[in-house]
Motif scaffolding. Structure first.
Motif, mmCIF file in Angstrom:
data_model
loop_
_atom_site.group_PDB
_atom_site.id
_atom_site.type_symbol
_atom_site.label_atom_id
_atom_site.label_comp_id
_atom_site.label_asym_id
_atom_site.label_seq_id
_atom_site.Cartn_x
_atom_site.Cartn_y
_atom_site.Cartn_z
ATOM 1 N N ASP A 51 0.818 -1.210 0.000
ATOM 2 C CA ASP A 51 0.000 0.000 0.000
ATOM 3 C C ASP A 51 0.855 1.265 0.000
ATOM 4 O OD1 ASP A 51 -2.238 -1.559 -0.035
ATOM 5 O OD2 ASP A 51 -2.862 -1.111 2.020
ATOM 6 N N GLU A 52 1.984 1.221 0.696
ATOM 7 C CA GLU A 52 2.859 2.392 0.761
ATOM 8 C C GLU A 52 3.409 2.772 -0.614
ATOM 9 O OE1 GLU A 52 3.289 -0.322 2.733
ATOM 10 O OE2 GLU A 52 2.558 0.482 4.638
ATOM 11 N N THR A 104 2.140 5.674 -2.991
ATOM 12 C CA THR A 104 2.537 7.078 -2.856
ATOM 13 C C THR A 104 3.141 7.587 -4.157
ATOM 14 O OG1 THR A 104 4.702 6.457 -1.963
ATOM 15 C CG2 THR A 104 2.945 6.887 -0.370
ATOM 16 N N ARG A 158 -7.852 3.037 1.411
ATOM 17 C CA ARG A 158 -6.544 2.906 2.080
ATOM 18 C C ARG A 158 -5.418 3.397 1.179
ATOM 19 N NH1 ARG A 158 -9.119 -1.691 3.536
ATOM 20 N NH2 ARG A 158 -8.004 -3.016 2.071
ATOM 21 N N THR A 214 -5.422 7.127 1.033
ATOM 22 C CA THR A 214 -4.879 7.691 2.270
ATOM 23 C C THR A 214 -3.360 7.677 2.235
ATOM 24 O OG1 THR A 214 -6.830 7.020 3.510
ATOM 25 C CG2 THR A 214 -4.811 7.419 4.778
ATOM 26 N N HIS A 215 -2.771 6.579 1.792
ATOM 27 C CA HIS A 215 -1.307 6.514 1.689
ATOM 28 C C HIS A 215 -0.794 7.588 0.736
ATOM 29 C CE1 HIS A 215 -0.189 3.077 4.127
ATOM 30 N NE2 HIS A 215 -1.223 2.418 3.647
ATOM 31 N N TRP A 216 -1.456 7.752 -0.387
ATOM 32 C CA TRP A 216 -1.017 8.741 -1.376
ATOM 33 C C TRP A 216 -1.117 10.150 -0.803
ATOM 34 C CZ3 TRP A 216 -2.989 12.945 -4.000
ATOM 35 C CH2 TRP A 216 -2.246 13.370 -5.098
ATOM 36 N N ASN A 230 -1.123 11.097 2.307
ATOM 37 C CA ASN A 230 -0.152 11.302 3.382
ATOM 38 C C ASN A 230 1.247 11.589 2.847
ATOM 39 O OD1 ASN A 230 -2.050 10.970 5.383
ATOM 40 N ND2 ASN A 230 -1.586 8.813 5.701
ATOM 41 N N MET A 268 6.719 11.105 7.450
ATOM 42 C CA MET A 268 6.166 9.762 7.294
ATOM 43 C C MET A 268 6.896 8.745 8.170
ATOM 44 S SD MET A 268 5.224 9.713 3.264
ATOM 45 C CE MET A 268 4.445 8.105 3.339
ATOM 46 N N LYS A 288 5.220 6.550 11.155
ATOM 47 C CA LYS A 288 5.349 5.092 11.191
ATOM 48 C C LYS A 288 5.959 4.647 12.526
ATOM 49 C CE LYS A 288 5.932 1.016 8.815
ATOM 50 N NZ LYS A 288 5.327 0.093 9.732
#
Length: 165
Positions: free
Chosen positions: A18-19, A22, A98, A101-103, A105, A126, A130
């Motif tokens: 998911d990360e 970004t 989700r 949200t990662h993008w 952030n 970030m 984390k």
């Protein structure tokens, strides 16, 4: 079931975590707007983009969900339980949220000074987030384990009482 959704996302977006979203290049505002006004093409199933900047229920993202749902349904998944389209669409929308949200952030924000964050600032923010989340997860795990040990001790004490009877 989420495993199958994850595999479809990995296949369609060539992203493993998911990360990694970004780095996703969303469609331009103009492309999304033209599609909404029926003046341009929508999402291309062969090169899929998520409207990350718009709403989750934008007409573009609704089409993305339909494309992903069709891909999910046409696969011959071994052991895929029978689920309604609404259920599967909900799983896909949850994953989209989700990812979005990662993008979001990972986008530069304004500092207190009014300047825009540099990429180093974004990375630092970030990493701090984390680390904070990892610290909170460890604390939660410790608390849960202490409660579990207390509960097991209580059960053992009660069981010994039955042995004596």
């Amino acid at each position: 079931m989420p495993k199958y959704v994850w595999e479809i996302f990995e296949e369609k977006f060539q992203v493993h975590h998911d990360e990694d979203y970004t780095l996703h290049d969303p469609p331009t505002h103009q492309e999304v707007n033209n599609y909404a006004l029926e003046r341009g093409p929508g999402p291309d199933p062969k090169k899929l983009w998520i409207d990350i900047q718009g709403k989750i229920n934008s007409i573009w993202n609704i089409q993305v969900v339909e494309i992903l749902l069709a891909e999910l349904k046409k696969k011959d998944w071994d052991g895929l339980p029978q689920r309604s389209e609404a259920y599967l669409a909900d799983l896909i929308e949850g994953k989209l949220e989700r990812v979005r949200t990662h993008w979001r952030n990972a986008q530069p924000r304004f500092k207190e000074t009014g300047e825009v964050e540099t990429m180093a600032d974004v990375e630092s923010r970030m990493v701090r987030k984390k680390d904070d989340q990892d610290r909170a997860n460890r604390a939660y795990s410790r608390q849960r384990n202490v409660r579990l040990r207390e509960h097991l001790s209580y059960i053992l004490i009660c069981c010994r009482g039955f042995d004596d009877a």
